[in-house]
Motif scaffolding. Structure first.
Motif, PDB file in Angstrom:
ATOM      1  N   UNK A 111       0.828  -1.206   0.000  1.00 42.61           N
ATOM      2  CA  UNK A 111       0.000   0.000   0.000  1.00 42.61           C
ATOM      3  C   UNK A 111       0.860   1.254   0.000  1.00 42.61           C
ATOM      4  N   UNK A 112       1.862   1.295   0.877  1.00 42.63           N
ATOM      5  CA  UNK A 112       2.749   2.458   0.955  1.00 42.63           C
ATOM      6  C   UNK A 112       3.496   2.651  -0.358  1.00 42.63           C
ATOM      7  N   UNK A 113       3.992   1.557  -0.934  1.00 41.60           N
ATOM      8  CA  UNK A 113       4.746   1.655  -2.188  1.00 41.60           C
ATOM      9  C   UNK A 113       3.892   2.280  -3.291  1.00 41.60           C
ATOM     10  N   UNK A 114       2.629   1.852  -3.390  1.00 42.19           N
ATOM     11  CA  UNK A 114       1.740   2.384  -4.429  1.00 42.19           C
ATOM     12  C   UNK A 114       1.419   3.856  -4.192  1.00 42.19           C
ATOM     13  N   UNK A 115       1.139   4.209  -2.944  1.00 42.81           N
ATOM     14  CA  UNK A 115       0.766   5.592  -2.638  1.00 42.81           C
ATOM     15  C   UNK A 115       1.952   6.528  -2.793  1.00 42.81           C
ATOM     16  N   UNK A 116       3.116   6.118  -2.311  1.00 48.00           N
ATOM     17  CA  UNK A 116       4.306   6.965  -2.428  1.00 48.00           C
ATOM     18  C   UNK A 116       4.650   7.213  -3.890  1.00 48.00           C
TER      19      UNK A 116
END
Length: 308
Positions: A157-162
């Motif tokens: 999730x963090x990878x996609x949002x960042x």
């Protein structure tokens, strides 16, 4: 003749101190903001979480949009957002958020969400779509997101949002580790810390932000330890505010922390190296977020200049 039943005395209602009383929202700006949110079928955390600053913020046409519906899959003891099975994700929501930002002429927008443990990605893809829609419609608007912990899905999730490059990534720790079992039972303190750390690992240029509530029974040294934990995760911006009990069903207020105590915590936090600290009884995650972002950016530039 039977005796009348003896009723237990009702517990006295906790009186709020003068320093956290606010005026009821009555301005034309407040009404206009409410009408705009309704017309775009948007939910705001300002209303759902019963924020005490709603009158001031909405009168200035500042609102924190809450995506992915108004129903949370968690039941935290401090939060006024309703719990249950959420509705299907609204495909029009990203564009509606972007349109609202354009209509309000926002220089800075804050987007948060309910927890969506029912979704395979925890709702991360909707954050990405909202960020992209705002960028397309409002390229000069800076974007701050306040995400849940994406339980068991945080890394992806963090990878996609960042990758979508918000300007500020906020995730609140909310309280000290000792109180998690009763205050934030669906979350894990160190998992939230790792999420914040992961944002910086993927992109050190994105500002990270986190906040805690005071007045839940935490001890002073526990608060200092949370500050140290945040700094170890390279969190840039710390917010601290007074917890207020939304309803009698929620966790009770153990203490009304004085403005002087908030100031003392802020001084300690600044000494620990945060780029920015907001600490007062009425401080909330997105309170004065636009002005704070400008200060955050200026403080980083000044720090880099000193290091040259």
């Amino acid at each position: 003749m039977t005796d009348s039943p003896v009723l237990a005395p009702r517990a006295p209602r906790t009186r709020k101190p003068d320093w956290i009383r606010v005026k009821a929202p009555t301005s034309a700006g407040f009404a206009a903001t409410r009408e705009l949110m309704r017309s775009k079928s948007l939910t705001t955390v300002c209303e759902e979480a019963a924020c005490p600053n709603i009158g001031e913020c909405w009168s200035k046409k500042h609102a924190t949009v809450m995506i992915l519906g108004d129903t949370c899959t968690r039941a935290c003891a401090f939060c006024n957002v309703k719990t249950g099975m959420p509705r299907a994700v609204d495909r029009m929501e990203p564009q509606n958020v972007a349109d609202a930002a354009a209509q309000m002429g926002l220089n800075h927008i804050v987007v948060t969400s309910v927890d969506r443990d029912d979704l395979p990605d925890g709702g991360a893809s909707q954050f990405v779509k909202v960020i992209k829609a705002i960028r397309a419609s409002n390229p000069t608007t800076t974007i701050e997101i306040l995400t849940p912990d994406f339980r068991n899905k945080a890394e992806a999730a963090v990878e996609a949002i960042v990758a979508a490059r918000p300007d500020v990534y906020n995730h609140n720790l909310e309280t000290v580790p000792r109180l998690y079992p009763t205050i934030r039972p669906g979350a894990r303190y160190y998992a939230s810390l790792r999420l914040l750390e992961s944002v910086k690992r993927h992109d050190p240029s994105i500002f990270t932000k986190s906040g805690i509530m005071l007045g839940l029974g935490e001890q002073r040294l526990e608060v200092h330890q949370v500050m140290d934990d945040m700094r170890s995760a390279d969190v840039d911006f710390l917010t601290m505010g007074q917890y207020l009990q939304p309803t009698p069903r929620h966790a009770k207020v153990e203490d009304f922390v004085t403005p002087q105590a908030f100031d003392a915590y802020a001084a300690i936090a600044r000494a620990k190296g945060f780029l920015l600290v907001a600490s007062s009884p009425l401080t909330r995650s997105s309170y004065h977020a636009g002005d704070d972002f400008e200060r955050l950016r200026a403080n980083r530039e000044a720090k880099l200049a000193r290091a040259r």
